[in-house]
Design a protein around this motif. Structure first.
Motif, PDB file in Angstrom:
ATOM      1  N   PRO A   1       0.799  -1.227   0.000  1.00 40.03           N
ATOM      2  CA  PRO A   1       0.000   0.000   0.000  1.00 40.03           C
ATOM      3  C   PRO A   1       0.832   1.276   0.000  1.00 40.03           C
ATOM      4  O   PRO A   1       0.484   2.245  -0.688  1.00 40.03           O
ATOM      5  CB  PRO A   1      -0.829  -0.124   1.288  1.00 40.03           C
ATOM      6  N   ALA A   2       1.933   1.303   0.739  1.00 38.41           N
ATOM      7  CA  ALA A   2       2.755   2.521   0.792  1.00 38.41           C
ATOM      8  C   ALA A   2       3.322   2.850  -0.580  1.00 38.41           C
ATOM      9  O   ALA A   2       3.330   4.016  -0.999  1.00 38.41           O
ATOM     10  CB  ALA A   2       3.883   2.342   1.811  1.00 38.41           C
ATOM     11  N   LYS A   3       3.783   1.838  -1.304  1.00 37.70           N
ATOM     12  CA  LYS A   3       4.332   2.082  -2.640  1.00 37.70           C
ATOM     13  C   LYS A   3       3.225   2.436  -3.633  1.00 37.70           C
ATOM     14  O   LYS A   3       3.428   3.275  -4.522  1.00 37.70           O
ATOM     15  CB  LYS A   3       5.144   0.875  -3.111  1.00 37.70           C
ATOM     16  N   SER A   4       2.065   1.811  -3.490  1.00 33.65           N
ATOM     17  CA  SER A   4       0.954   2.166  -4.377  1.00 33.65           C
ATOM     18  C   SER A   4       0.614   3.644  -4.246  1.00 33.65           C
ATOM     19  O   SER A   4       0.332   4.324  -5.236  1.00 33.65           O
ATOM     20  CB  SER A   4      -0.278   1.314  -4.055  1.00 33.65           C
ATOM     21  N   LYS A   5       0.654   4.162  -3.038  1.00 33.02           N
ATOM     22  CA  LYS A   5       0.336   5.575  -2.817  1.00 33.02           C
ATOM     23  C   LYS A   5       1.369   6.483  -3.468  1.00 33.02           C
ATOM     24  O   LYS A   5       1.022   7.470  -4.127  1.00 33.02           O
ATOM     25  CB  LYS A   5       0.261   5.872  -1.320  1.00 33.02           C
ATOM     26  N   VAL A   6       2.636   6.165  -3.292  1.00 33.43           N
ATOM     27  CA  VAL A   6       3.664   7.069  -3.795  1.00 33.43           C
ATOM     28  C   VAL A   6       3.770   6.997  -5.319  1.00 33.43           C
ATOM     29  O   VAL A   6       4.003   8.008  -5.986  1.00 33.43           O
ATOM     30  CB  VAL A   6       5.020   6.803  -3.098  1.00 33.43           C
ATOM     31  N   TYR A   7       3.585   5.815  -5.914  1.00 33.55           N
ATOM     32  CA  TYR A   7       3.564   5.725  -7.373  1.00 33.55           C
ATOM     33  C   TYR A   7       2.387   6.528  -7.935  1.00 33.55           C
ATOM     34  O   TYR A   7       2.501   7.199  -8.962  1.00 33.55           O
ATOM     35  CB  TYR A   7       3.462   4.270  -7.822  1.00 33.55           C
ATOM     36  N   MET A   8       1.259   6.450  -7.273  1.00 37.16           N
ATOM     37  CA  MET A   8       0.084   7.212  -7.702  1.00 37.16           C
ATOM     38  C   MET A   8       0.368   8.703  -7.657  1.00 37.16           C
ATOM     39  O   MET A   8       0.095   9.439  -8.613  1.00 37.16           O
ATOM     40  CB  MET A   8      -1.106   6.859  -6.813  1.00 37.16           C
ATOM     41  N   ALA A   9       0.919   9.189  -6.541  1.00 39.16           N
ATOM     42  CA  ALA A   9       1.196  10.615  -6.412  1.00 39.16           C
ATOM     43  C   ALA A   9       2.205  11.074  -7.460  1.00 39.16           C
ATOM     44  O   ALA A   9       2.090  12.172  -8.006  1.00 39.16           O
ATOM     45  CB  ALA A   9       1.703  10.919  -5.007  1.00 39.16           C
ATOM     46  N   MET A  10       3.191  10.224  -7.738  1.00 41.62           N
ATOM     47  CA  MET A  10       4.150  10.556  -8.794  1.00 41.62           C
ATOM     48  C   MET A  10       3.457  10.709 -10.142  1.00 41.62           C
ATOM     49  O   MET A  10       3.638  11.709 -10.846  1.00 41.62           O
ATOM     50  CB  MET A  10       5.211   9.464  -8.888  1.00 41.62           C
ATOM     51  N   LEU A  11       2.637   9.702 -10.509  1.00 36.64           N
ATOM     52  CA  LEU A  11       1.955   9.721 -11.806  1.00 36.64           C
ATOM     53  C   LEU A  11       1.070  10.957 -11.934  1.00 36.64           C
ATOM     54  O   LEU A  11       1.060  11.623 -12.972  1.00 36.64           O
ATOM     55  CB  LEU A  11       1.116   8.457 -11.962  1.00 36.64           C
ATOM     56  N   LEU A  12       0.343  11.285 -10.881  1.00 39.76           N
ATOM     57  CA  LEU A  12      -0.593  12.404 -10.926  1.00 39.76           C
ATOM     58  C   LEU A  12       0.102  13.759 -10.834  1.00 39.76           C
ATOM     59  O   LEU A  12      -0.557  14.795 -10.965  1.00 39.76           O
ATOM     60  CB  LEU A  12      -1.620  12.271  -9.806  1.00 39.76           C
ATOM     61  N   SER A  13       1.415  13.761 -10.640  1.00 38.64           N
ATOM     62  CA  SER A  13       2.163  15.006 -10.577  1.00 38.64           C
ATOM     63  C   SER A  13       2.964  15.280 -11.847  1.00 38.64           C
ATOM     64  O   SER A  13       3.509  16.370 -12.005  1.00 38.64           O
ATOM     65  CB  SER A  13       3.118  14.993  -9.375  1.00 38.64           C
ATOM     66  N   LEU A  14       3.063  14.289 -12.746  1.00 35.00           N
ATOM     67  CA  LEU A  14       3.800  14.473 -13.984  1.00 35.00           C
ATOM     68  C   LEU A  14       3.001  15.314 -14.976  1.00 35.00           C
ATOM     69  O   LEU A  14       1.784  15.434 -14.864  1.00 35.00           O
ATOM     70  CB  LEU A  14       4.128  13.115 -14.599  1.00 35.00           C
ATOM     71  N   ARG A  15       3.690  15.872 -15.949  1.00 32.85           N
ATOM     72  CA  ARG A  15       3.018  16.693 -16.958  1.00 32.85           C
ATOM     73  C   ARG A  15       2.310  15.788 -17.957  1.00 32.85           C
ATOM     74  O   ARG A  15       2.915  14.919 -18.578  1.00 32.85           O
ATOM     75  CB  ARG A  15       4.016  17.588 -17.692  1.00 32.85           C
ATOM     76  N   GLY A  16       1.015  16.003 -18.117  1.00 28.20           N
ATOM     77  CA  GLY A  16       0.232  15.216 -19.050  1.00 28.20           C
ATOM     78  C   GLY A  16      -1.087  14.805 -18.440  1.00 28.20           C
ATOM     79  O   GLY A  16      -1.356  15.052 -17.257  1.00 28.20           O
ATOM     80  N   SER A  17      -1.907  14.188 -19.245  1.00 29.66           N
ATOM     81  CA  SER A  17      -3.141  13.597 -18.739  1.00 29.66           C
ATOM     82  C   SER A  17      -2.824  12.199 -18.211  1.00 29.66           C
ATOM     83  O   SER A  17      -1.749  11.653 -18.457  1.00 29.66           O
ATOM     84  CB  SER A  17      -4.198  13.545 -19.841  1.00 29.66           C
ATOM     85  N   VAL A  18      -3.768  11.610 -17.486  1.00 33.93           N
ATOM     86  CA  VAL A  18      -3.507  10.339 -16.803  1.00 33.93           C
ATOM     87  C   VAL A  18      -4.687   9.397 -17.001  1.00 33.93           C
ATOM     88  O   VAL A  18      -5.845   9.804 -16.878  1.00 33.93           O
ATOM     89  CB  VAL A  18      -3.289  10.561 -15.285  1.00 33.93           C
ATOM     90  N   CYS A  19      -4.382   8.145 -17.304  1.00 34.57           N
ATOM     91  CA  CYS A  19      -5.392   7.080 -17.309  1.00 34.57           C
ATOM     92  C   CYS A  19      -5.158   6.180 -16.103  1.00 34.57           C
ATOM     93  O   CYS A  19      -4.053   5.665 -15.910  1.00 34.57           O
ATOM     94  CB  CYS A  19      -5.320   6.253 -18.586  1.00 34.57           C
ATOM     95  N   LEU A  20      -6.196   6.007 -15.285  1.00 28.81           N
ATOM     96  CA  LEU A  20      -6.163   5.082 -14.158  1.00 28.81           C
ATOM     97  C   LEU A  20      -7.039   3.879 -14.502  1.00 28.81           C
ATOM     98  O   LEU A  20      -8.166   4.041 -14.969  1.00 28.81           O
ATOM     99  CB  LEU A  20      -6.692   5.749 -12.893  1.00 28.81           C
TER     100      LEU A  20
END
Length: 543
Positions: free
Chosen positions: A349-368
């Motif tokens: 869970p801890a890594k899932s959270k940080v990978y998510m925050a990284m993805l949502l902070s990059l430049r671009g749109s995001v598909c989850l």
């Protein structure tokens, strides 16, 4: 409609739904449109901007909807056109845009177009597909290979010719060099635009055209395991695919498609690009505001989860993108779930959270992808439980795509609240039940709450949605970068490793932005950014 409304897709977060597995409203064991409509309030609570629906069109389901036999109707297992209209209406009432898949490269062999085409070399649609005589010795026309294994040519005894199929032999490729084919496909796109869809995800967007000379593909000079999302158990990965896809003729077609969408203000396209030079293709397909609005590639769908890889991918696309716009995804319906793929096979869970925050902070749109917000690991299935032809063909070295397509866990029960049918189309994973929505809703530190919280934080920081990006530091486990627009200047730090890191940040005064409960965050200290294991930092750089 303002320019801001028209450009809603820039920096949008798009939630992908695999309809067969999301929610079963009629209890036949297969998810459906009515089930999706029932669960739209949950999706709205996440704070996403749009949903993307994988195919729900009429299909014999040899490839579970990616083999279309009618582009303009709903398969009965998913419901009716009225059900789709109800879904659109409810989504729009909740402020959610609706993007649907378009599988334009190929149809099912049960499509009326193909039935006509294979009936005779003189039929009305004889050249709507890619037919070719055998070589004098009866062998296939060239060395092109199917993604699903073996030659990309299948012999048809009626026409006594081979037809091209980049995927299953029940998915013949359409002949985009025929203007009538292009017009028919654009009419199908218009059909859904007139029903109110907000955009399209284009399956295999770089496969539409083939080389008319049918030249052989050369071998790869260097073969990198997993470089295009296909393992080397499959000979497809041994070729450099110069002639069977990513052809220059794709560009004029994408311009025609964009011209059609421009007649429906506020609609968008996101193209799937899978090739050996995908970042270059993404740039070509999205530059100039006259082709695709955005593309995503397989570059974050590999097993390489190092921040070095993330940095290299981002900088490569930024350097070549120009006016184009990227879309990023860590998971989808075709690859092992990221919670397993990037966490050595187990949920963390801890890594899932940080990978998510990284993805949502990059430049671009995001598909989850559905279930990503729960930190779901890949479901482990036995060979006898598989239904995916890809997995069945390549078992056991490659276990296919069923493990990421199992029913969505709404409750910690036998069928996970997905259906009252005790035997859904794929089994519910036991490992998913304790990670169900109902279980995580009651845990303030759950992955679900972290996704929901960070998505809402993101909406209040315009720089995270559309700001420029600049990378300050990277190594295998740490990524530090800034996002900046006319309103704010943000510092983001990510540590996905299990060791403490301290990154010097010179010449900046930074005000900490306190993240919601459930994140391991940190504080900026006198020109130094301490990053504990599995942590995310967000701060505002002061002018």
């Amino acid at each position: 409609m303002s320019n801001t409304d028209l450009d809603w897709w820039r920096g949008a977060v798009i939630y992908q739904i695999y309809p067969r597995s999301f929610m079963d409203a009629n209890n036949d064991g297969i998810g459906d449109l009515a089930g999706i409509t029932q669960k739209l309030p949950y999706i709205a609570s996440l704070g996403v901007d749009a949903i993307w629906l994988s195919p729900f069109f009429t299909s014999p389901m040899k490839d579970f909807g990616y083999d279309v036999s009618d582009y303009c109707d709903v398969d009965p297992i998913f419901g009716t056109l009225d059900d789709f209209d109800a879904l659109i209406g409810t989504a729009h009432e909740l402020g959610i845009k609706v993007i649907i898949d378009q599988v334009l490269n190929h149809t099912s062999d049960q499509h009326p177009w193909f039935k006509d085409s294979r009936s005779s070399r003189d039929s009305e649609k004889s050249d709507w597909y890619i037919w070719q005589d055998a070589k004098p010795d009866g062998t296939v026309p060239n060395n092109w290979l199917s993604v699903f294994g073996g030659p990309a040519w299948h012999w048809d005894s009626r026409r006594r010719q081979y037809y091209l199929h980049n995927f299953l032999d029940s998915q013949p490729d359409l002949n985009f060099h025929n203007e009538e084919v292009v017009n028919a496909l654009l009419d199908a796109v218009k059909f859904w635009l007139d029903r109110g869809v907000d955009g399209f995800r284009l399956d295999t967007a770089n496969y539409f055209y083939h080389d008319l000379e049918l030249r052989d593909n050369p071998p790869k000079q260097e073969i990198v395991e997993g470089s295009i999302g296909v393992s080397l158990d499959n000979p497809y990965g041994y070729q450099l695919h110069l002639y069977d896809k990513s052809r220059p003729e794709n560009i004029p077609f994408l311009q025609r498609l964009r011209s059609l969408l421009d007649q429906y203000p506020g609609t968008t396209t996101v193209g799937e690009v899978g090739c050996d030079f995908s970042l270059k293709t993404m740039s070509e397909y999205t530059q100039g505001n006259d082709k695709l609005h955005m593309c995503y590639s397989f570059d974050l769908l590999t097993h390489d989860n190092t921040m070095t890889h993330i940095h290299n991918t981002m900088t490569t696309i930024e350097e070549g993108l120009g006016t184009g716009w990227p879309c990023w995804s860590m998971s989808n319906h075709d690859v092992e779930r990221v919670a397993s793929r990037w966490n050595h096979g187990t949920a963390n869970p801890a890594k899932s959270k940080v990978y998510m925050a990284m993805l949502l902070s990059l430049r671009g749109s995001v598909c989850l992808y559905q279930g990503e917000e729960l930190g779901l690991p890949e479901a482990e299935l036995e060979f006898e439980q598989l239904v995916d032809p890809f997995g069945i063909n390549f078992w056991p070295e490659f276990k296919g795509r069923d493990g990421c397509r199992t029913p969505f866990p709404w409750e910690n029960t036998d069928t996970a609240g997905f259906s009252e049918n005790p035997s859904p189309w794929l089994p519910v994973a036991d490992s998913h039940k304790p990670l169900s929505v109902s279980e995580q809703e009651g845990d303030r530190h759950s992955v679900l709450h972290a996704y929901r919280d960070f998505l809402h934080v993101r909406k209040h920081h315009s720089a995270l949605i559309s700001g420029d990006i600049e990378f300050l530091y990277t190594d295998a486990e740490v990524l530090v970068f800034t996002r900046k627009d006319e309103n704010e200047y943000l510092l983001i730090g990510v540590n996905v490793g299990d060791q403490d890191h301290i990154v010097p940040i010179a010449d900046h005064q930074v005000q900490d932005i306190i993240l919601p409960e459930g994140f391991l965050s940190t504080r900026f200290e006198n020109g130094r950014l301490p990053l504990p294991p599995n942590s995310i930092y967000l701060g505002a750089i002061q002018p």
